[in-house]
Design a protein around this motif. Structure first.
Motif, PDB file in Angstrom:
ATOM      1  N   TYR A  79     -12.251 -40.496 -30.591  1.00  0.00           N
ATOM      2  CA  TYR A  79     -13.215 -39.543 -31.149  1.00  0.00           C
ATOM      3  C   TYR A  79     -12.708 -38.788 -32.378  1.00  0.00           C
ATOM      4  CZ  TYR A  79     -15.148 -40.382 -26.513  1.00  0.00           C
ATOM      5  OH  TYR A  79     -15.639 -40.976 -25.373  1.00  0.00           O
ATOM      6  N   GLY A  80     -11.448 -38.983 -32.717  1.00  0.00           N
ATOM      7  CA  GLY A  80     -10.894 -38.274 -33.867  1.00  0.00           C
ATOM      8  C   GLY A  80     -10.609 -36.809 -33.596  1.00  0.00           C
ATOM      9  N   TYR A  81     -10.550 -36.407 -32.313  1.00  0.00           N
ATOM     10  CA  TYR A  81     -10.309 -35.015 -31.962  1.00  0.00           C
ATOM     11  C   TYR A  81      -8.814 -34.703 -31.965  1.00  0.00           C
ATOM     12  CZ  TYR A  81     -15.151 -34.925 -30.233  1.00  0.00           C
ATOM     13  OH  TYR A  81     -16.513 -34.988 -30.109  1.00  0.00           O
ATOM     14  N   GLU A  82      -8.463 -33.507 -32.438  1.00  0.00           N
ATOM     15  CA  GLU A  82      -7.068 -33.068 -32.450  1.00  0.00           C
ATOM     16  C   GLU A  82      -6.796 -32.151 -31.257  1.00  0.00           C
ATOM     17  OE1 GLU A  82      -4.854 -34.197 -34.396  1.00  0.00           O
ATOM     18  OE2 GLU A  82      -6.135 -35.249 -35.830  1.00  0.00           O
ATOM     19  N   GLY A 126     -10.373 -30.304 -30.438  1.00  0.00           N
ATOM     20  CA  GLY A 126     -11.316 -29.937 -31.481  1.00  0.00           C
ATOM     21  C   GLY A 126     -12.617 -30.696 -31.438  1.00  0.00           C
ATOM     22  N   GLY A 127     -13.319 -30.669 -30.327  1.00  0.00           N
ATOM     23  CA  GLY A 127     -14.599 -31.341 -30.208  1.00  0.00           C
ATOM     24  C   GLY A 127     -15.125 -31.260 -28.796  1.00  0.00           C
ATOM     25  N   GLN A 128     -16.339 -31.767 -28.584  1.00  0.00           N
ATOM     26  CA  GLN A 128     -17.000 -31.692 -27.297  1.00  0.00           C
ATOM     27  C   GLN A 128     -17.258 -33.094 -26.733  1.00  0.00           C
ATOM     28  OE1 GLN A 128     -17.867 -28.819 -25.831  1.00  0.00           O
ATOM     29  NE2 GLN A 128     -18.067 -27.275 -27.425  1.00  0.00           N
ATOM     30  N   LEU A 129     -17.213 -33.218 -25.418  1.00  0.00           N
ATOM     31  CA  LEU A 129     -17.601 -34.448 -24.720  1.00  0.00           C
ATOM     32  C   LEU A 129     -18.508 -34.085 -23.559  1.00  0.00           C
ATOM     33  CD1 LEU A 129     -14.248 -36.487 -24.471  1.00  0.00           C
ATOM     34  CD2 LEU A 129     -16.088 -36.770 -26.135  1.00  0.00           C
ATOM     35  N   ASP A 130     -19.524 -34.907 -23.313  1.00  0.00           N
ATOM     36  CA  ASP A 130     -20.372 -34.687 -22.144  1.00  0.00           C
ATOM     37  C   ASP A 130     -19.696 -35.255 -20.901  1.00  0.00           C
ATOM     38  OD1 ASP A 130     -20.722 -37.456 -22.273  1.00  0.00           O
ATOM     39  OD2 ASP A 130     -22.695 -37.321 -23.218  1.00  0.00           O
ATOM     40  N   ASN A 163     -15.175 -26.263 -29.508  1.00  0.00           N
ATOM     41  CA  ASN A 163     -14.107 -26.983 -28.829  1.00  0.00           C
ATOM     42  C   ASN A 163     -14.381 -27.082 -27.335  1.00  0.00           C
ATOM     43  OD1 ASN A 163     -12.893 -26.927 -31.355  1.00  0.00           O
ATOM     44  ND2 ASN A 163     -11.610 -25.171 -30.858  1.00  0.00           N
ATOM     45  N   MET A 164     -13.450 -27.680 -26.633  1.00  0.00           N
ATOM     46  CA  MET A 164     -13.486 -27.667 -25.172  1.00  0.00           C
ATOM     47  C   MET A 164     -12.053 -27.587 -24.663  1.00  0.00           C
ATOM     48  SD  MET A 164     -14.403 -31.593 -24.097  1.00  0.00           S
ATOM     49  CE  MET A 164     -13.381 -32.964 -24.661  1.00  0.00           C
ATOM     50  N   ARG A 165     -11.892 -26.950 -23.518  1.00  0.00           N
ATOM     51  CA  ARG A 165     -10.585 -26.850 -22.861  1.00  0.00           C
ATOM     52  C   ARG A 165     -10.619 -27.685 -21.594  1.00  0.00           C
ATOM     53  NH1 ARG A 165      -7.605 -21.211 -21.964  1.00  0.00           N
ATOM     54  NH2 ARG A 165      -7.127 -21.724 -24.145  1.00  0.00           N
ATOM     55  N   LEU A 166      -9.732 -28.663 -21.518  1.00  0.00           N
ATOM     56  CA  LEU A 166      -9.607 -29.494 -20.328  1.00  0.00           C
ATOM     57  C   LEU A 166      -8.465 -28.974 -19.470  1.00  0.00           C
ATOM     58  CD1 LEU A 166      -9.948 -33.100 -21.819  1.00  0.00           C
ATOM     59  CD2 LEU A 166     -11.746 -31.619 -20.928  1.00  0.00           C
ATOM     60  N   THR A 167      -8.693 -28.895 -18.186  1.00  0.00           N
ATOM     61  CA  THR A 167      -7.628 -28.588 -17.231  1.00  0.00           C
ATOM     62  C   THR A 167      -7.351 -29.855 -16.445  1.00  0.00           C
ATOM     63  OG1 THR A 167      -8.352 -26.290 -17.042  1.00  0.00           O
ATOM     64  CG2 THR A 167      -6.913 -27.134 -15.316  1.00  0.00           C
ATOM     65  N   ILE A 168      -6.091 -30.265 -16.424  1.00  0.00           N
ATOM     66  CA  ILE A 168      -5.740 -31.533 -15.793  1.00  0.00           C
ATOM     67  C   ILE A 168      -4.568 -31.344 -14.835  1.00  0.00           C
ATOM     68  CG2 ILE A 168      -6.495 -32.771 -17.870  1.00  0.00           C
ATOM     69  CD1 ILE A 168      -3.530 -33.378 -18.433  1.00  0.00           C
ATOM     70  N   VAL A 169      -4.441 -32.276 -13.914  1.00  0.00           N
ATOM     71  CA  VAL A 169      -3.262 -32.380 -13.056  1.00  0.00           C
ATOM     72  C   VAL A 169      -2.844 -33.840 -13.023  1.00  0.00           C
ATOM     73  CG1 VAL A 169      -3.572 -30.349 -11.590  1.00  0.00           C
ATOM     74  CG2 VAL A 169      -4.798 -32.446 -11.054  1.00  0.00           C
ATOM     75  N   CYS A 170      -1.536 -34.067 -12.990  1.00  0.00           N
ATOM     76  CA  CYS A 170      -1.007 -35.438 -12.999  1.00  0.00           C
ATOM     77  C   CYS A 170       0.064 -35.576 -11.926  1.00  0.00           C
ATOM     78  CB  CYS A 170      -0.406 -35.779 -14.364  1.00  0.00           C
ATOM     79  SG  CYS A 170      -1.510 -35.526 -15.769  1.00  0.00           S
ATOM     80  N   GLY A 171       0.312 -36.818 -11.539  1.00  0.00           N
ATOM     81  CA  GLY A 171       1.413 -37.117 -10.634  1.00  0.00           C
ATOM     82  C   GLY A 171       1.274 -36.453  -9.281  1.00  0.00           C
TER      83      GLY A 171
END
Length: 419
Positions: A119-122, A138-142, A226-234
């Motif tokens: 998406y070209g988002y930074e 630096g962008g939005q996703l549905d 913008n959007m803020r993603l909260t993630i968990v891994c492992g």
């Protein structure tokens, strides 16, 4: 002298030896700051929390870096003497904490790399705490594209892609296209996930993406641009997923529905609750009609206390002419909700039969909460009287006040007779 960063070349090592260059004690805090010639402890840097562990037998509570010098904060302990300048010491990092950070940081690189390539988002901001990872892009996703992003990120894990961390020579670096959130001077450490991402980064990473195990996007916060993603891994993703499953299983049992239809079970309960609330509103309205009718006939020379279940003896006497004031009604009622109590107070005030109307709910032991109103009289006198005589709390406008008072019914009525 800058500290040698052993974690750059040996992110999987847990123990090391080093020489103490400087020690500074903070007696008030019960801590000491130690500078070594080299260390495996990763400092708080690049949005990531620092390593924890033990240094010279002392717990390491914080690690910071300033101008290339890494400072270890240790908690003083009587059983372990503080090392002095020139001493040789050993350190051990908390591997579980380190590896969890490695899993989550590499997982963030995968997501950020895909966001950039697709998406070209930074990635404009990043924070790796001891529980979750947040990244601002630096962008939005549905929702559909976020689900696709998560699927693609986990496919990178399944392919077990190689992860390389290195300091390319200047001649190579100048021709290299890579992501970076800020301008970097001096040597630049590049983290490459083959075919997925190339990014400047100072933190330890796993060797191959398969070590991450799982990436979950657990929350998204949309702003204007913008959007803020909260993630968990492992291991964090495993714990999160296990907790989700336990919650789903509990909902399934409570709703008596299979797990795959738990939402249907919850909706059924919500529908039942909605119907019960509507039935309760109808009962409360009917109840208030009876209370209002009883109150309309409860006029006497003394301030009245009445409830729907306890109408005045001898029936309902005739009410005075409309607009006649000078009588007060104090009603103690526990059968209604808070909203209905306030509505009842307003209905009784609108009868224009009483100077003041107050409705109280509570108990002799715990005290009472109240709503009070006046038509042609300032209701604030009610709350002020209860404050001055019984230490009550509350206030409002001339038309209505609300508050609480820790006193029994008789004490409250005695105070209100003084108005």
């Amino acid at each position: 002298m800058q500290t040698v960063k052993l974690y750059d070349e040996k992110p999987y090592e847990t123990c090391f030896d080093a020489a103490v260059l400087e020690v500074s004690v903070n007696e008030k805090a019960g801590t000491a700051a130690i500078v070594l010639d080299r260390t495996l402890f990763f400092p708080e840097e690049g949005g990531q929390t620092p390593d924890t562990g033990v240094l010279a037998g002392l717990p390491v509570t914080d690690v910071q870096i300033t101008d290339g010098v890494i400072i270890h904060t240790v908690r003083l302990a009587k059983e372990s003497p503080l090392p002095r300048e020139g001493d040789a010491v050993s350190g051990t990092i908390d591997w579980a904490h380190r590896f969890s950070n490695m899993q989550n940081h590499t997982g963030e690189h995968i997501l950020s790399g895909l966001l950039h390539s697709l998406y070209g988002y930074e990635n404009v901001s990043f924070r790796l705490s001891d529980n979750t990872v947040t990244l601002d892009t630096g962008g939005q996703l549905d929702d559909a594209r976020l689900s696709d992003l998560e699927r693609r990120a986990n496919e990178v894990i399944y392919r077990n892609v190689k992860v390389t961390c290195e300091y390319p020579p200047e001649s190579v670096l100048q021709k290299l296209e890579y992501r970076s959130k800020k301008e970097i001077t001096g040597p630049v450490r590049i983290v490459t996930i083959d075919g997925v991402d190339v990014c400047a980064c100072c933190a330890p990473h796993v060797r191959r993406t398969g070590e991450i195990g799982l990436i979950r996007i657990i929350d998204v916060l949309h702003t204007k641009a913008n959007m803020r993603l909260t993630i968990v891994c492992g291991s964090r993703a495993l714990e999160y997923t296990r907790h989700e499953f336990e919650q789903l299983r509990s909902i399934s049992r409570l709703t008596n529905m299979p797990k795959e239809r738990a939402a249907d079970g919850v909706q059924r309960l919500l529908d039942d609750i909605s119907q019960q609330k509507e039935a309760l509103r109808e009962l409360e309205n009917a109840y208030m009609d009876k209370v209002a009718a009883a109150a309309a006939g409860a006029l006497s020379r003394e301030p009245a206390t009445v409830s729907a279940g306890d109408p005045p003896a001898g029936g309902l006497p005739e009410a005075p002419a409309e607009g006649s004031f000078g009588r007060d009604l104090w009603l103690f009622e526990n059968a209604l909700s808070t909203v209905s109590l306030r509505n009842l107070m307003n209905r009784l005030c609108d009868l224009s039969l009483y100077r003041y109307v107050g409705v109280f709910t509570g108990s002799e032991e715990e005290g009472y909460k109240y709503f009070a109103g006046g038509r042609g009289a300032d209701a604030r006198l009610v709350s002020n009287t209860l404050k001055e005589t019984l230490g009550g709390r509350g206030g409002g406008k001339p038309e209505m006040v609300q508050g609480s008072v820790k006193a029994g019914k008789d004490a409250i009525l005695a105070a209100l007779r003084g108005i």
